[in-house]
Scaffold this active site. Structure first.
Site, mmCIF file in Angstrom:
data_model
loop_
_atom_site.group_PDB
_atom_site.id
_atom_site.type_symbol
_atom_site.label_atom_id
_atom_site.label_comp_id
_atom_site.label_asym_id
_atom_site.label_seq_id
_atom_site.Cartn_x
_atom_site.Cartn_y
_atom_site.Cartn_z
ATOM 1 N N GLU A 13 -57.269 -10.770 -92.159
ATOM 2 C CA GLU A 13 -56.040 -10.882 -91.347
ATOM 3 C C GLU A 13 -54.860 -10.995 -92.297
ATOM 4 O OE1 GLU A 13 -55.786 -13.933 -88.093
ATOM 5 O OE2 GLU A 13 -53.672 -13.983 -88.681
ATOM 6 N N HIS A 176 -54.194 -10.671 -82.312
ATOM 7 C CA HIS A 176 -53.457 -11.566 -83.218
ATOM 8 C C HIS A 176 -52.387 -12.301 -82.413
ATOM 9 C CE1 HIS A 176 -50.503 -12.679 -86.283
ATOM 10 N NE2 HIS A 176 -51.515 -12.667 -87.144
ATOM 11 N N ASP A 298 -54.843 -14.938 -93.964
ATOM 12 C CA ASP A 298 -53.583 -14.952 -93.219
ATOM 13 C C ASP A 298 -52.397 -14.896 -94.181
ATOM 14 O OD1 ASP A 298 -52.074 -14.786 -90.947
ATOM 15 O OD2 ASP A 298 -52.459 -16.838 -90.256
HETATM 16 MN MN MN Z 1 -51.748 -13.832 -89.014
#
Ligand code: MN
Length: 338
Positions: A13, A176, A298
């Protein structure tokens, strides 16, 4: 359990931006639109988080140097939230094509280090299907949808062609977070609760619950959905969701006779993005099994060193750790083993 080959770290991600997307946000930020993400980007483009913007725009040497330093083999890149979903349909389609072309060029420059998820103009489902097919043809491994689009969710019939195409292409849909729609965001605005602290999970968890509760998944039995942030709270709630489902099903006819927890295990994978918490991972491993959990950084929204360290330090079976760090991503997203 032993893997027989070295551990591979594949982060799934990982955000990037293209300048034209930020130009688009700049245009929206000049309007008085109260959308939560537009307000966020108004602040960002006004000078807040300048380092994050620089990191988002960088898919070259600086990002690769960070990956090398931390031993990250591959980043699965996706256009940062809310992607193109806040634009009028024509601009969304044009920007999706541009973002996917740019991402394909980035991957072509560093094919062993980057893979990508397609951006699609969800607000125009017919165009989204065409762009999804085109982007998968360019080598994308799935697609990313930043939760609601103009307050609408993927369980709604208008989006079924997108689900059908994703299933046919075996392209996982990564749902997301983004901020809640205007109809729901009001109460979250007290005390700054709209973002990652709580609002994102409330919004994205709702999206997953709509897919589970609508019965729509029965139409697309092979559809693959990915949730970040250790499943946006859903794994923790599965017992209660099943319990209430059984209670309510006496009154409401459902599209599927599977329990929500069974549907969740059939259709969903979760990632560790933004949840560098060994206790949460331990719980999720017990609830879902190690094959359903993928590692994510992330980047650049989390401090990168910690995202590698916490899982590396965890006392886990070596095969389980290797699966979560990279093996599961190789299988789900068909990222070739080196
Ligand atoms: Mn994210």
């Amino acid at each position: 359990m032993s893997t027989g080959r070295p551990l591979r770290r594949i982060a799934v991600e990982e955000a990037f931006a293209v300048p034209e997307q930020l130009d688009g946000y700049r245009d929206l930020a000049r309007s008085d639109w109260g959308d939560g993400d537009v307000r966020f980007w108004r602040a960002v483009l006004g000078g807040a988080f300048a380092d994050i913007v620089a990191d988002l725009l960088n898919v070259g040497p600086a990002r690769l140097a960070m990956m090398d330093r931390l031993g990250v083999d591959v980043q699965l890149l996706s256009l940062t939230s809310p992607g193109v979903q806040v634009f009028a349909p024509a601009r969304a389609s044009a920007l999706a094509r541009l973002a996917n072309d740019r991402l394909a060029e980035t991957i072509a420059r560093h094919p062993a280090r980057f893979a990508g998820l397609a951006t699609i103009p969800v607000q125009d489902p017919a165009a989204a299907v065409i762009e999804l097919e085109r982007a998968i043809g360019l080598g994308m491994k799935g697609t990313i949808v930043n939760s609601h689009t103009n307050g609408r969710y993927l369980d709604e019939e208008v989006f079924w062609p997108v689900l059908e195409a994703a299933e046919a292409l075996d392209a996982p849909i990564y749902i997301h977070p983004r901020t809640l729609p205007e109809a729901a965001i009001g109460p979250y605005q007290a005390h700054n609760l709209t973002g990652g602290i709580w609002g994102y999970a409330a919004e994205t968890g709702l999206h997953a619950m709509r897919l589970l509760a609508s019965g729509v998944l029965a139409r697309f039995p092979k559809l693959k959905i990915v949730l970040g942030h250790m499943g946006e709270g859903i794994p923790w709630w599965l017992y209660r969701i099943d319990y209430m489902w059984k209670l309510q099903s006496r009154r409401v006819l459902r599209g599927s006779n599977m329990l929500p927890s069974e549907l969740f295990r059939q259709h969903f994978w979760i990632t560790t993005s933004g949840m560098n918490d060994p206790d949460a991972l331990g719980f999720a491993l017990g609830k879902l099994g190690y094959e359903r959990i993928l590692w994510a950084m992330d980047y650049p929204y989390q401090e990168p060193d910690e995202t590698v360290r916490w899982l590396g330090d965890m006392d886990l079976d070596a095969g389980v750790k290797a699966a979560v760090f990279g093996g599961n991503a190789e299988r789900l997203f068909r990222i070739a083993a080196n």
